[in-house]
Scaffold this motif. Structure first.
Motif, PDB file in Angstrom:
ATOM      1  N   ILE A 277       1.702  -3.192  -8.859  1.00 40.65           N
ATOM      2  CA  ILE A 277       2.103  -4.475  -9.466  1.00 40.65           C
ATOM      3  C   ILE A 277       1.098  -4.884 -10.541  1.00 40.65           C
ATOM      4  O   ILE A 277       1.474  -5.323 -11.633  1.00 40.65           O
ATOM      5  N   VAL A 278      -0.191  -4.737 -10.228  1.00 41.60           N
ATOM      6  CA  VAL A 278      -1.216  -5.042 -11.229  1.00 41.60           C
ATOM      7  C   VAL A 278      -1.126  -4.071 -12.395  1.00 41.60           C
ATOM      8  O   VAL A 278      -1.278  -4.457 -13.565  1.00 41.60           O
ATOM      9  N   GLY A 279      -0.836  -2.799 -12.101  1.00 44.29           N
ATOM     10  CA  GLY A 279      -0.682  -1.821 -13.177  1.00 44.29           C
ATOM     11  C   GLY A 279       0.464  -2.156 -14.106  1.00 44.29           C
ATOM     12  O   GLY A 279       0.380  -1.925 -15.325  1.00 44.29           O
ATOM     13  N   GLU A 280       1.539  -2.721 -13.566  1.00 46.16           N
ATOM     14  CA  GLU A 280       2.661  -3.137 -14.402  1.00 46.16           C
ATOM     15  C   GLU A 280       2.243  -4.220 -15.394  1.00 46.16           C
ATOM     16  O   GLU A 280       2.697  -4.265 -16.539  1.00 46.16           O
ATOM     17  N   ALA A 281       1.348  -5.108 -14.942  1.00 45.86           N
ATOM     18  CA  ALA A 281       0.886  -6.178 -15.820  1.00 45.86           C
ATOM     19  C   ALA A 281      -0.058  -5.648 -16.899  1.00 45.86           C
ATOM     20  O   ALA A 281      -0.076  -6.171 -18.021  1.00 45.86           O
ATOM     21  N   LEU A 282      -0.830  -4.608 -16.588  1.00 47.56           N
ATOM     22  CA  LEU A 282      -1.807  -4.104 -17.547  1.00 47.56           C
ATOM     23  C   LEU A 282      -1.218  -3.092 -18.516  1.00 47.56           C
ATOM     24  O   LEU A 282      -1.638  -3.016 -19.670  1.00 47.56           O
ATOM     25  N   MET A 283      -0.258  -2.280 -18.064  1.00 48.74           N
ATOM     26  CA  MET A 283       0.380  -1.299 -18.950  1.00 48.74           C
ATOM     27  C   MET A 283       1.877  -1.291 -18.661  1.00 48.74           C
ATOM     28  O   MET A 283       2.331  -0.540 -17.792  1.00 48.74           O
ATOM     29  N   PRO A 284       2.630  -2.129 -19.361  1.00 45.79           N
ATOM     30  CA  PRO A 284       4.064  -2.276 -19.081  1.00 45.79           C
ATOM     31  C   PRO A 284       4.792  -0.942 -19.092  1.00 45.79           C
ATOM     32  O   PRO A 284       4.585  -0.109 -19.963  1.00 45.79           O
ATOM     33  N   SER A 285       5.626  -0.755 -18.070  1.00 48.14           N
ATOM     34  CA  SER A 285       6.384   0.491 -17.946  1.00 48.14           C
ATOM     35  C   SER A 285       7.870   0.189 -17.771  1.00 48.14           C
ATOM     36  O   SER A 285       8.558   0.908 -17.073  1.00 48.14           O
ATOM     37  N   PHE A 286       8.322  -0.911 -18.386  1.00 47.91           N
ATOM     38  CA  PHE A 286       9.722  -1.325 -18.298  1.00 47.91           C
ATOM     39  C   PHE A 286      10.154  -1.567 -16.847  1.00 47.91           C
ATOM     40  O   PHE A 286      11.300  -1.333 -16.485  1.00 47.91           O
ATOM     41  N   GLY A 287       9.205  -1.986 -15.985  1.00 49.48           N
ATOM     42  CA  GLY A 287       9.541  -2.402 -14.632  1.00 49.48           C
ATOM     43  C   GLY A 287       9.434  -1.323 -13.569  1.00 49.48           C
ATOM     44  O   GLY A 287       9.546  -1.631 -12.377  1.00 49.48           O
ATOM     45  N   ILE A 288       9.209  -0.052 -13.943  1.00 57.09           N
ATOM     46  CA  ILE A 288       9.170   1.024 -12.942  1.00 57.09           C
ATOM     47  C   ILE A 288       7.999   0.837 -11.991  1.00 57.09           C
ATOM     48  O   ILE A 288       8.154   0.875 -10.757  1.00 57.09           O
ATOM     49  N   LEU A 289       6.800   0.620 -12.537  1.00 59.56           N
ATOM     50  CA  LEU A 289       5.634   0.427 -11.690  1.00 59.56           C
ATOM     51  C   LEU A 289       5.781  -0.825 -10.831  1.00 59.56           C
ATOM     52  O   LEU A 289       5.441  -0.830  -9.644  1.00 59.56           O
ATOM     53  N   GLY A 290       6.278  -1.894 -11.432  1.00 62.08           N
ATOM     54  CA  GLY A 290       6.408  -3.149 -10.697  1.00 62.08           C
ATOM     55  C   GLY A 290       7.395  -3.061  -9.551  1.00 62.08           C
ATOM     56  O   GLY A 290       7.105  -3.500  -8.423  1.00 62.08           O
TER      57      GLY A 290
ATOM     58  N   GLY B 135       5.997  -0.912  -6.870  1.00 59.78           N
ATOM     59  CA  GLY B 135       4.938  -1.631  -6.164  1.00 59.78           C
ATOM     60  C   GLY B 135       5.480  -2.632  -5.166  1.00 59.78           C
ATOM     61  O   GLY B 135       4.966  -2.750  -4.050  1.00 59.78           O
ATOM     62  N   ILE B 136       6.527  -3.368  -5.539  1.00 59.77           N
ATOM     63  CA  ILE B 136       7.112  -4.352  -4.622  1.00 59.77           C
ATOM     64  C   ILE B 136       7.736  -3.664  -3.419  1.00 59.77           C
ATOM     65  O   ILE B 136       7.589  -4.111  -2.274  1.00 59.77           O
ATOM     66  N   VAL B 137       8.437  -2.550  -3.652  1.00 61.27           N
ATOM     67  CA  VAL B 137       9.049  -1.808  -2.541  1.00 61.27           C
ATOM     68  C   VAL B 137       7.969  -1.303  -1.582  1.00 61.27           C
ATOM     69  O   VAL B 137       8.078  -1.447  -0.349  1.00 61.27           O
ATOM     70  N   ALA B 138       6.902  -0.701  -2.136  1.00 63.06           N
ATOM     71  CA  ALA B 138       5.815  -0.204  -1.281  1.00 63.06           C
ATOM     72  C   ALA B 138       5.133  -1.347  -0.545  1.00 63.06           C
ATOM     73  O   ALA B 138       4.773  -1.223   0.635  1.00 63.06           O
ATOM     74  N   PHE B 139       4.971  -2.473  -1.213  1.00 68.71           N
ATOM     75  CA  PHE B 139       4.317  -3.633  -0.602  1.00 68.71           C
ATOM     76  C   PHE B 139       5.131  -4.165   0.582  1.00 68.71           C
ATOM     77  O   PHE B 139       4.582  -4.445   1.651  1.00 68.71           O
ATOM     78  N   VAL B 140       6.435  -4.300   0.400  1.00 64.69           N
ATOM     79  CA  VAL B 140       7.283  -4.836   1.474  1.00 64.69           C
ATOM     80  C   VAL B 140       7.324  -3.876   2.659  1.00 64.69           C
ATOM     81  O   VAL B 140       7.167  -4.291   3.819  1.00 64.69           O
ATOM     82  N   ILE B 141       7.516  -2.575   2.399  1.00 67.04           N
ATOM     83  CA  ILE B 141       7.573  -1.601   3.490  1.00 67.04           C
ATOM     84  C   ILE B 141       6.246  -1.565   4.248  1.00 67.04           C
ATOM     85  O   ILE B 141       6.203  -1.561   5.482  1.00 67.04           O
TER      86      ILE B 141
END
Length: 515
Positions: free
Chosen positions: A379-392, A395-401
């Motif tokens: 999620i932090v990586g998505e904020a630092l180097m935008p990847s059109f939402g893939i990293l974000g 990250g949310i899926v891994a965080f919830v699981i």
């Protein structure tokens, strides 16, 4: 006329006498204080006492720490007895076993007293009662429901009393008996389990259901281990081992009076004074042999939970530990993103250390913890180097699981609304960051050569072709195909090294207006 030397000698002798008298008084005072202290210590040693502790709530690391410190205090005070007033729905297996081990090895007898009226000793509390030197209950209390609960990933075999133990209604997972034709003939372990089931069916009386043994090999291992453990405690203190086994296999319960009739407990007492009166002269089994209790006229000394126990109880709450970990992680991220802020870093490191301490004593699934860390990093990586939402999104899926499987215990799981709220907050933060980046792309440059295009300048002197203009307070070489006057405002339309191409504002805006 008085001799000066004689006056000096008189003053000196007076001072010496005063010093001698003061020294003597100090010596006498010291002797008196020492004697009083010795007398108090002697009186405390001669005073026979009982240390009373209170356990109210789930059995966990904080309870274990408090209980063992109480036993140490009782040993230091040379107490005759430790009385533990208990009201618990159950708790962690590891904490419960540590408490029972400490109790069995304690040089001071321990009386577990389920009180006040309306209390219970469910699940792990039943094991604690069976492990105590004296098992007592107040009227209108009950015990039982000691059936192991089906869990994932290993960890806690005892339910939270508030939740119905698996199999307690006769048709749960743990409650169903596995018949021989329900299992395939596989390895030797399954074959042995089949034979054990057959023997149990043959030993069961006509019209009675055979004892529960669990469906899978893991369920059988947990169940049989619990049965053997509680039976060994019952045999040590000469209590009803058959009912103890039924409490594990069938999740049965007993009231205080029923428990006394069936030799599950030793005493039903109205209060502590009644308890002390009833157990006076009772013989108990200690580690070094049998001992006769002398509980008449014991002074009561309270050892209540202190701030340490209360703090440990708070931070070992799975939801609190989980929240501390999130705060600690983001605090460190904010500190690293803007070094020198100090406040986020200080709060973050304190919260992270508290969370790590809580995780040390909680049944943590390390795969879940790793997924949470990876998810927050993505999620932090998505904020630092935008990847059109893939990293974000990943990250949310891994965080919830990871959050769902973080705890290896059913009754210590993290609240799903908390997981959902933090996941939504992280998603909102990621979405806000992405929209900010999109908005920044639409803004005109603020620095560099690109920022000069479209900027306004002022002509220094009349010229046609080449001349000079003032741009951002600086004198620049300029070219223009249109004659310009001194003081005329022009717009930069191009850049060639250190020379700007300018045009009158009307000409610079005309192409955009025509388009």
């Amino acid at each position: 006329m008085t001799n000066p030397d004689r006056r000096g000698m008189t003053a000196t002798s007076i001072r010496r006498k005063v010093v001698a008298v003061c020294s003597l008084l100090c010596l006498v005072l010291g002797v008196v204080v020492a004697w009083q202290s010795w007398a108090q210590d002697k009186a405390q040693d001669n005073q026979r006492s009982a240390v009373v502790m209170t356990i109210d709530g789930a059995i966990g690391p904080a309870t274990n720490d408090y209980f063992q410190r109480g036993l140490d205090v009782a040993e230091e005070r040379n107490a005759e007895l430790v009385i533990v007033q208990m009201n618990t729905p159950g708790g962690l297996d590891a904490s419960m076993r540590d408490m029972i081990s400490a109790m069995l090895g304690s040089p001071v007898p321990v009386a577990l007293y389920v009180s006040p009226s309306g209390s219970r000793a469910a699940s792990a509390g039943t094991y604690l009662l069976y492990g105590s030197h004296v098992a007592a209950m107040a009227p209108a209390t009950h015990l039982g429901s000691a059936t192991p609960v089906q869990i994932g990933g290993g960890g806690l075999p005892f339910g939270d009393g508030d939740e119905e133990p698996a199999g307690s209604d006769g048709d749960g997972e743990d409650g169903e008996k596995t018949s021989p034709d329900q299992e395939s003939s596989g390895d030797g372990e399954q074959a042995a389990d089949k034979e054990a089931d057959k023997e149990a069916d043959e030993q069961a009386k006509p019209g009675e259901a055979s004892p529960r043994r669990g469906e899978t090999a893991m369920e059988r291992k947990v169940l049989e281990d619990a049965v053997s453990y509680i039976r060994s405690l019952a045999e040590r203190h000469d209590r009803n081992a058959d009912w103890a086994e039924a409490a594990v296999r069938e999740a049965v319960n007993l009231t205080a009076s029923e428990a006394l009739e069936r030799n599950v407990i030793d005493v039903v007492a109205r209060d502590i004074d009644d308890l002390l009166a009833q157990i006076d002269g009772r013989e108990v089994v200690m580690e070094d042999g049998k001992r006769v209790l002398e509980t008449q006229n014991l002074a009561i000394e309270r050892f209540d939970p202190d701030w340490r126990t209360k703090l440990l109880s708070v931070i070992t709450n799975p939801n609190v530990a989980y929240f501390l970990m999130i705060i600690g992680f983001y605090g460190l991220i904010f500190e690293l993103s803007s070094p020198g802020s100090l406040v986020p870093g200080t709060i973050g490191i304190i919260c992270l250390l508290l969370a790590l301490f809580a995780f040390q004593v909680l049944p943590i699934n390390f795969a879940g913890l790793a997924l949470i860390v990876v998810g927050l990093g993505l999620i932090v990586g998505e904020a630092l180097m935008p990847s059109f939402g893939i990293l974000g999104i990943g990250g949310i899926v891994a965080f919830v699981i990871g959050s769902v499987i973080l705890m290896d215990a059913d009754n210590l799981n993290i609240s799903l609304p908390m997981i959902g709220g933090i996941a939504l907050l992280a998603a909102a933060l990621m979405l806000w960051t992405m929209t900010r980046f999109v908005g920044l792309r639409k803004r005109r440059p603020r620095t560099g050569q690109e920022e000069l295009i479209g900027a306004t300048a002022v002509v220094n002197s009349d010229f046609e072709g080449a001349g000079h203009v003032t741009l951002h307070g600086e004198r620049w070489n300029a070219r223009s195909s249109t004659p310009l006057r001194k003081g005329q405002v022009v717009t930069v339309v191009g850049l060639d090294g250190l020379t700007v191409e300018v045009a009158p504002q009307e000409e610079a805006t005309r192409p955009s207006e025509s388009s």
